[in-house]
Design an enzyme around this catalytic site. Structure first.
Site, short mmCIF file in Angstrom:
data_model
loop_
_atom_site.label_atom_id
_atom_site.label_comp_id
_atom_site.label_asym_id
_atom_site.label_seq_id
_atom_site.Cartn_x
_atom_site.Cartn_y
_atom_site.Cartn_z
N ASP A 27 12.51 -8.18 20.92
CA ASP A 27 13.27 -7.32 20.00
C ASP A 27 14.69 -7.10 20.54
OD1 ASP A 27 13.28 -5.24 17.72
OD2 ASP A 27 13.87 -4.05 19.46
N ARG A 46 0.87 -1.21 0.00
CA ARG A 46 0.00 0.00 0.00
C ARG A 46 0.88 1.23 0.00
NH1 ARG A 46 0.15 -2.29 5.00
NH2 ARG A 46 -1.30 -3.89 4.36
N GLY A 84 19.05 1.49 15.98
CA GLY A 84 18.63 2.57 15.08
C GLY A 84 19.79 3.33 14.47
N LYS A 136 18.38 -8.26 18.91
CA LYS A 136 19.53 -7.37 18.71
C LYS A 136 20.74 -7.87 19.49
CE LYS A 136 16.47 -3.41 17.94
NZ LYS A 136 15.67 -2.39 18.62
N GLY A 138 6.16 5.71 15.30
CA GLY A 138 6.88 4.77 14.43
C GLY A 138 8.02 4.06 15.13
N GLU A 155 23.34 -2.48 9.42
CA GLU A 155 23.57 -1.49 10.49
C GLU A 155 22.26 -1.07 11.15
OE1 GLU A 155 26.83 0.06 11.54
OE2 GLU A 155 25.29 0.14 13.09
N VAL A 204 20.26 -2.87 14.57
CA VAL A 204 20.51 -2.73 16.01
C VAL A 204 20.73 -1.26 16.36
CG1 VAL A 204 21.95 -3.44 17.96
CG2 VAL A 204 21.65 -4.99 16.02
N1 HSE Z 1 10.90 -1.34 17.92
C1 HSE Z 1 12.28 -1.06 17.87
C2 HSE Z 1 12.66 -0.20 19.06
C3 HSE Z 1 12.60 -0.34 16.58
O1 HSE Z 1 11.77 0.39 19.65
O2 HSE Z 1 13.82 -0.14 19.41
C4 HSE Z 1 14.06 -0.18 16.32
O3 HSE Z 1 14.69 -1.41 16.17
#
Ligand code: HSE
Length: 438
Positions: free
Chosen positions: A203, A50, A136, A207, A189, A131, A134
């Site tokens: 998550d 989308r 951001g 990482k 986001g 990159e 992990v």
């Molecule tokens: N959901 C993840 C966080 C996104 O909040 O760190 C970035 O990897």
């Protein structure tokens, strides 16, 4: 001169927060990126089920079937930012088999299937760069793989989930409601498609799996990470920890010991004087202790469109430069040469040694504390500090204990005995404590 050189053509698969951010950044900073790369990097095909109203694709070709991008013969590099481990795995595998390089932000995919993906990429002579997977915008992958390449890494500890840290800061430190803050993290986001990955620690475990491989030269072993989330943390424990001079943070810890490697994700008390203790909101930080450099700390935004796009585009620049070189000169995917990975054992959580914060609810009667300390001492557990608060209603007394370092198995046995005491009410709250001194 530069403009006349052939552009590197990129296909973006997934146009959500991260894909849209990368698309915009490649256009906004196009000149600067071309100056660094030596040739322009252009998006020539996008695959998205989308449209993203935040990202206008203009004249760039858009396909609803993401595999149209993967099979587009004009594309040099596939940016996989759709997330998940099913279609994304197929996208990455197909791209590699087509001889395309891949840039991905997908930590779940790499933590769970990275060993096979990297082996296939090495066989096909293409590169898989990650990159953005992990921390951001914090370039921690490059740090571990290249910047610290001369060092023997002893341990690392990181706040590596931005959503979780944002929720902990807003909810536990500012008294806001959990669901309200989680919703805000989603709208900004930051959160995963399934936000339980953020708050249950999955998550961060993905990482940590990646960081540990790069740090110690071991295969990716996600299933061996001990994982605890933040859902059971209370403002009460945050306040007591603070009285004792600690902050509580959700940490991923990887440590080399003589017995094996610790891989664990859990809430952790950290002395408030440590820099990492003061990392708040969506910010991430990774503390790495290695020889001979000693402790080094990396800090920045751990989630969001801009920071994640920063990491993706840096990878694109790296891959574009590497395309001009032979495959043999590339930095290995997992930092160490593929035939030099170690099979050092990962420790079970029972075998891990750490200090603890314990909170008990005791009946307000003489001798209860003596019983508790007797049990701890029988298991070889030394007490570092005790805090007894005024009795709650119904004569319940909160007692907070900090212990010295002990093996988790001994602590489990002691907690079971303490919980069996008639005058101990409820379960014992246990939060691990790390001094993080190098
Ligand atoms: N959901 C993840 C966080 C996104 O909040 O760190 C970035 O990897």
């Amino acid at each position: 001169m530069r403009d006349k050189q052939k552009a590197v053509r990129v296909g973006i698969v997934g146009l959500g927060t991260v894909g849209g951010g990368a698309f915009r950044l490649l256009s906004e900073n196009a000149d600067e990126i071309a100056r660094r790369t030596g040739r322009p990097i252009v998006v020539s095909h996008v695959g998205a089920r989308r449209d993203n109203p935040q990202c206008l694709t203009g004249s760039v070709r858009v396909s609803r079937d993401v595999f149209d991008v993967v099979h587009d013969p004009d594309i040099d590099i596939i940016v996989e930012v759709m997330g998940g481990t099913t279609t994304a795995r197929e996208v990455v595998t197909q791209a590699i088999l087509q001889g395309k390089h891949v840039v991905t932000a997908n930590k779940a995919l790499l933590a769970e299937h990275g060993n096979e993906i990297f082996a296939l990429a090495e066989k096909q002579g293409v590169y898989v760069a990650f990159e953005a997977a992990v921390a951001g915008g914090v370039p921690i992958i490059k740090v571990l793989r290249e910047g610290l390449a001369a060092n023997r890494i002893e341990w690392l500890a990181g706040i590596i989930n931005g959503t979780g840290n944002y929720i902990m800061t807003e909810m536990l430190e500012k008294g806001r409601d959990f669901y309200e803050v989680l919703k805000e993290a989603q709208s900004l986001g930051y959160a995963e498609a399934d936000p339980s990955f953020d708050v249950e620690g999955t998550d961060a475990a993905h990482k940590l799996t990646i960081l540990a491989s790069l740090a110690f030269g071991i295969p990716l072993q996600f299933k061996k990470v001990y994982t605890e989330g933040i859902t059971r943390l209370t403002a009460e424990d945050v306040a007591y920890a603070s009285e004792l001079g600690y902050h509580i943070k959700h940490l991923g810890i990887a440590r080399r010991t003589q017995q094996g490697i610790e891989l664990r994700v859990h809430p952790t008390l950290i002395p408030e004087a440590r820099l990492i203790s003061n990392v708040h909101g969506v910010k991430n930080a990774v503390l790495v202790v290695s020889h001979p450099v000693g402790p080094t700390l990396y800090y920045g935004a751990g989630a969001g469109a801009g920071p994640t796009a920063s990491a993706i585009v840096a990878d694109l620049v790296d891959v574009a430069r590497a395309m001009a070189e032979g495959a043999g000169s590339r930095v290995p995917h997992l930092a160490f040469q593929p035939d030099a990975l170690d099979d050092t054992r990962v420790l079970a959580m029972d075998e891990v040694c750490t200090a603890y914060y314990l909170r008990l609810q005791a009946n307000d009667r003489p001798g209860v504390l003596a019983e508790v300390t007797r049990i701890l001492s029988q298991h070889g557990i030394s007490i570092e500090a005790i805090l007894q608060k005024a009795a709650h209603a119904a004569g319940r007394v909160p007692v907070i204990l900090l212990t010295k370092v002990v093996q988790e198995a001994a602590m489990n046995a002691a907690i079971a005995e303490i919980e069996a005491l008639e005058d101990i009410l409820d379960h014992v709250v246990r939060i691990r404590l790390e001094n993080l001194d190098a």
